[in-house]
Write a protein that holds these residues in place. Structure first.
Motif, mmCIF file in Angstrom:
data_model
loop_
_atom_site.group_PDB
_atom_site.id
_atom_site.type_symbol
_atom_site.label_atom_id
_atom_site.label_comp_id
_atom_site.label_asym_id
_atom_site.label_seq_id
_atom_site.Cartn_x
_atom_site.Cartn_y
_atom_site.Cartn_z
ATOM 1 N N SER A 121 24.621 -14.124 -23.581
ATOM 2 C CA SER A 121 23.985 -12.694 -23.535
ATOM 3 C C SER A 121 24.251 -12.507 -25.069
ATOM 4 N N LEU A 122 25.230 -12.056 -25.877
ATOM 5 C CA LEU A 122 25.349 -12.574 -27.206
ATOM 6 C C LEU A 122 24.376 -13.012 -27.768
ATOM 7 N N VAL A 123 24.302 -14.480 -28.123
ATOM 8 C CA VAL A 123 23.960 -15.850 -28.516
ATOM 9 C C VAL A 123 22.132 -15.299 -28.388
ATOM 10 N N THR A 124 22.057 -14.771 -27.213
ATOM 11 C CA THR A 124 20.604 -14.270 -27.345
ATOM 12 C C THR A 124 20.350 -13.599 -28.274
ATOM 13 N N THR A 125 20.491 -12.341 -28.003
ATOM 14 C CA THR A 125 20.804 -11.486 -28.733
ATOM 15 C C THR A 125 20.869 -11.231 -30.427
ATOM 16 N N LEU A 126 21.573 -12.318 -30.839
ATOM 17 C CA LEU A 126 21.586 -12.855 -32.415
ATOM 18 C C LEU A 126 20.208 -13.652 -32.429
ATOM 19 N N GLY A 127 19.832 -14.109 -31.588
ATOM 20 C CA GLY A 127 18.992 -14.660 -31.680
ATOM 21 C C GLY A 127 17.876 -14.072 -32.024
ATOM 22 N N GLU A 128 17.505 -12.926 -31.022
ATOM 23 C CA GLU A 128 16.595 -11.837 -31.791
ATOM 24 C C GLU A 128 16.676 -11.202 -32.861
ATOM 25 N N VAL A 129 17.762 -10.758 -32.854
ATOM 26 C CA VAL A 129 18.485 -10.124 -35.017
ATOM 27 C C VAL A 129 17.896 -10.961 -35.966
ATOM 28 N N PHE A 130 17.906 -12.161 -36.051
ATOM 29 C CA PHE A 130 17.566 -13.717 -36.439
ATOM 30 C C PHE A 130 16.644 -13.933 -36.634
ATOM 31 N N ASP A 131 15.788 -13.883 -35.871
ATOM 32 C CA ASP A 131 14.319 -13.947 -35.319
ATOM 33 C C ASP A 131 14.720 -15.850 -35.759
ATOM 34 N N ARG A 132 15.359 -15.810 -34.518
ATOM 35 C CA ARG A 132 16.171 -16.887 -34.343
ATOM 36 C C ARG A 132 15.814 -17.544 -32.657
ATOM 37 N N GLU A 133 15.042 -17.355 -32.249
ATOM 38 C CA GLU A 133 15.072 -17.224 -30.280
ATOM 39 C C GLU A 133 14.950 -18.593 -30.347
ATOM 40 N N ASP A 134 14.602 -19.269 -30.366
ATOM 41 C CA ASP A 134 14.183 -21.085 -30.354
ATOM 42 C C ASP A 134 15.545 -21.164 -30.395
ATOM 43 N N GLN A 135 16.684 -21.379 -31.214
ATOM 44 C CA GLN A 135 17.704 -22.101 -31.680
ATOM 45 C C GLN A 135 18.650 -21.508 -30.264
ATOM 46 N N ALA A 136 18.922 -19.896 -30.587
ATOM 47 C CA ALA A 136 19.432 -19.541 -29.209
ATOM 48 C C ALA A 136 19.174 -20.231 -28.079
ATOM 49 N N GLN A 137 17.591 -20.004 -27.451
ATOM 50 C CA GLN A 137 17.187 -20.369 -26.721
ATOM 51 C C GLN A 137 18.248 -21.487 -25.910
ATOM 52 N N GLN A 138 17.895 -22.815 -27.075
ATOM 53 C CA GLN A 138 18.169 -24.354 -27.178
ATOM 54 C C GLN A 138 19.807 -24.013 -27.272
ATOM 55 N N LEU A 139 20.508 -23.528 -27.834
ATOM 56 C CA LEU A 139 21.996 -23.471 -27.715
ATOM 57 C C LEU A 139 22.220 -22.944 -26.088
ATOM 58 N N VAL A 140 22.191 -22.360 -25.640
ATOM 59 C CA VAL A 140 22.059 -21.728 -23.882
ATOM 60 C C VAL A 140 21.768 -22.793 -23.288
ATOM 61 N N ASP A 141 20.768 -23.906 -23.010
ATOM 62 C CA ASP A 141 20.286 -24.556 -22.740
ATOM 63 C C ASP A 141 20.944 -26.314 -22.464
ATOM 64 N N GLU A 142 22.150 -26.630 -23.794
ATOM 65 C CA GLU A 142 22.490 -27.563 -23.963
ATOM 66 C C GLU A 142 23.581 -26.689 -23.748
ATOM 67 N N THR A 143 24.101 -26.237 -23.570
ATOM 68 C CA THR A 143 25.718 -25.770 -22.840
ATOM 69 C C THR A 143 25.791 -25.853 -21.157
ATOM 70 N N SER A 144 24.371 -25.045 -20.581
ATOM 71 C CA SER A 144 24.158 -25.481 -19.358
ATOM 72 C C SER A 144 23.938 -26.832 -19.313
ATOM 73 N N GLN A 145 23.229 -27.450 -19.678
ATOM 74 C CA GLN A 145 23.037 -28.623 -19.124
ATOM 75 C C GLN A 145 24.806 -29.743 -19.636
ATOM 76 N N LYS A 146 25.753 -29.593 -20.634
ATOM 77 C CA LYS A 146 26.521 -30.081 -20.733
ATOM 78 C C LYS A 146 28.131 -30.081 -19.810
ATOM 79 N N LEU A 147 27.352 -28.716 -19.078
ATOM 80 C CA LEU A 147 29.174 -27.887 -18.601
ATOM 81 C C LEU A 147 27.998 -28.936 -17.240
ATOM 82 N N SER A 148 27.567 -29.385 -16.900
ATOM 83 C CA SER A 148 26.396 -29.641 -15.758
ATOM 84 C C SER A 148 26.814 -30.784 -15.472
ATOM 85 N N GLN A 149 25.969 -32.021 -16.454
ATOM 86 C CA GLN A 149 27.058 -33.173 -17.054
ATOM 87 C C GLN A 149 28.126 -33.433 -17.318
ATOM 88 N N ASN A 150 29.045 -32.809 -17.155
ATOM 89 C CA ASN A 150 30.228 -32.754 -17.601
ATOM 90 C C ASN A 150 30.886 -32.795 -16.661
#
Length: 283
Positions: A121-150
Motif C-alpha cells: 500500500s505504501l509503495v502504491t501511494t508513493l507511486g501516485e505521489v511521485f507520478d511513478r505508478e508504473d514503477q510502483a506496480q512493477q515493484l509490487v509485482d516483482e516482489t510477489s513473483q519472487k516470493l512465489s518462485q522462491n
C-alpha cells in the motif's frame, strides 16, 4: 494541474505536482522511494542506512538530518523541502515537521501486524505521489513473483521443519521474529512455517533469553547477522546452540539484511532463505 489529497495516519495533505525536494525520516520509506527512482535531498541517519539497509543505494550527496528518533528540525527547515516522509513512530514531531513542509505519515510496522500488505500500500501511494505508478506496480509485482518462485524452489529443498528467526541483542538475549515481522510475512508467502507463536510487539518480535529457545531444538534456526565477537563466542560456547547446530546443521547465520524494511528488503530476505535452505544439513 489539480491538487490531489492524500489521507495519512495523522492527517491529510494536498500535492499539486510531484515533489522534487524530499526529506525522508524512516529507512523503510527511504528504501521505497529509492526503489522508485526518487532520490531524496535528505534522510535521517544516512550512514546507518548505508550500513544496515544498503539496497537500494543511497547517493552520497544526500544530507544527513540527524537520528530517526530526533531529526534536526532546523536543518530540515533550511533545506526548504516540498515534502517530508515519516512513519507514525515519529508522531510527536509531526506538527513541527508539517509546519515546515507537507508531511506524509505512513507506517509498515504497526498494530495491524501486516507489514507485507502495508508495504504494498505504501509503495502504491508513493507511486501516485511521485507520478511513478508504473514503477510502483512493477515493484509490487516483482516482489510477489519472487516470493512465489522462491517458495516453489524452497519446497524442493526444505527438510519440512519449521523456522525460528532470531537476532542477538547482546550475548545472552535475542529478538525472535514472528507475527507482524517482515521476515514472518516473507516465509509465510513462501509457504514456510514459523515455530514461534508467542506474543509480539508492533515491530513483530519478542524478546527472549537464549535458554528460552531450548524447546525449539527441532526447528531450523536463522540468525540475523552480523554477530559481534561476544555474540559469536556465546553461540560457540552454548551447549544448546551446539546441540542445535549439530542436528543436521540447522543453524544458519543470515548476512546483513535489514529486517524492518519494505519490498526490496523482503525480496532480499526471500533470496537469503533460499540460500540458507539450500545448505541445510551441509557443513
Amino acid at each position: 494541474m489539480l491538487a490531489k489529497s492524500y489521507q495519512h495516519e495523522l492527517g491529510t495533505i494536498e500535492i499539486k505536482e510531484p515533489p522534487k525536494r524530499v526529506v525522508v525520516l524512516d529507512w523503510a520509506l527511504a528504501e521505497s522511494v529509492l526503489a522508485l527512482g526518487v532520490n531524496p535531498i535528505a534522510s535521517a541517519d544516512v550512514k546507518g542506512y548505508q550500513d544496515w539497509v544498503g539496497s537500494p543505494n543511497m547517493p552520497s550527496d544526500v544530507t544527513d538530518v540527524g537520528s530517526r528518533r530526533e531529526p534536526n528540525l532546523e536543518l530540515i527547515a533550511s533545506l526548504k523541502p516540498d515534502l517530508i516522509l515519516m512513519s507514525g513512530h515519529l508522531a510527536p514531531a509531526y506538527e513541527k515537521l508539517n509546519a515546515i513542509a507537507p508531511t506524509l505519515v505512513m507506517s509498515i510496522y504497526n498494530d495491524k501486524k501486516q507489514p507485507y500488505e502495508n508495504a504494498k500500500s505504501l509503495v502504491t501511494t508513493l507511486g501516485e505521489v511521485f507520478d511513478r505508478e508504473d514503477q510502483a506496480q512493477q515493484l509490487v509485482d516483482e516482489t510477489s513473483q519472487k516470493l512465489s518462485q522462491n517458495g516453489q524452489q524452497v519446497a524442493k529443498m526444505t527438510n519440512g521443519k519449521p523456522f525460528i528467526m532470531v537476532r542477538f541483542i547482546g550475548d545472552k538475549h535475542v529478538r525472535v521474529h514472528s507475527t507482524g515481522s517482515l521476515m514472518n510475512d516473507t516465509i509465510s508467502a513462501m509457504s514456510l512455517d514459523n515455530s514461534w507463536q508467542g506474543p509480539t510487539n508492533s515491530w513483530g518480535f519478542s524478546s527472549a533469553s537464549v535458554e528460552q529457545l531450548a524447546q525449539y531444538q527441532d526447528s531450523n534456526v536463522l540468525i540475523f547477522g552480523p554477530l559481534s565477537d561476544a555474540e559469536q563466542a556465546q553461540l560457540n560456547g552454548s551447549p544448546l546452540w551446539a546441540a542445535m547446530a549439530s542436528r543436521e546443521n540447522r543453524v544458519k547465520i543470515v548476512p546483513k539484511v535489514w529486517t524492518f524494511g519494505s519490498l526490496v528488503a523482503m525480496q532480499r530476505l526471500s533470496d537469503e532463505v533460499v540460500t540458507q535452505v539450500s545448505t541445510l544439513g551441509k557443513q
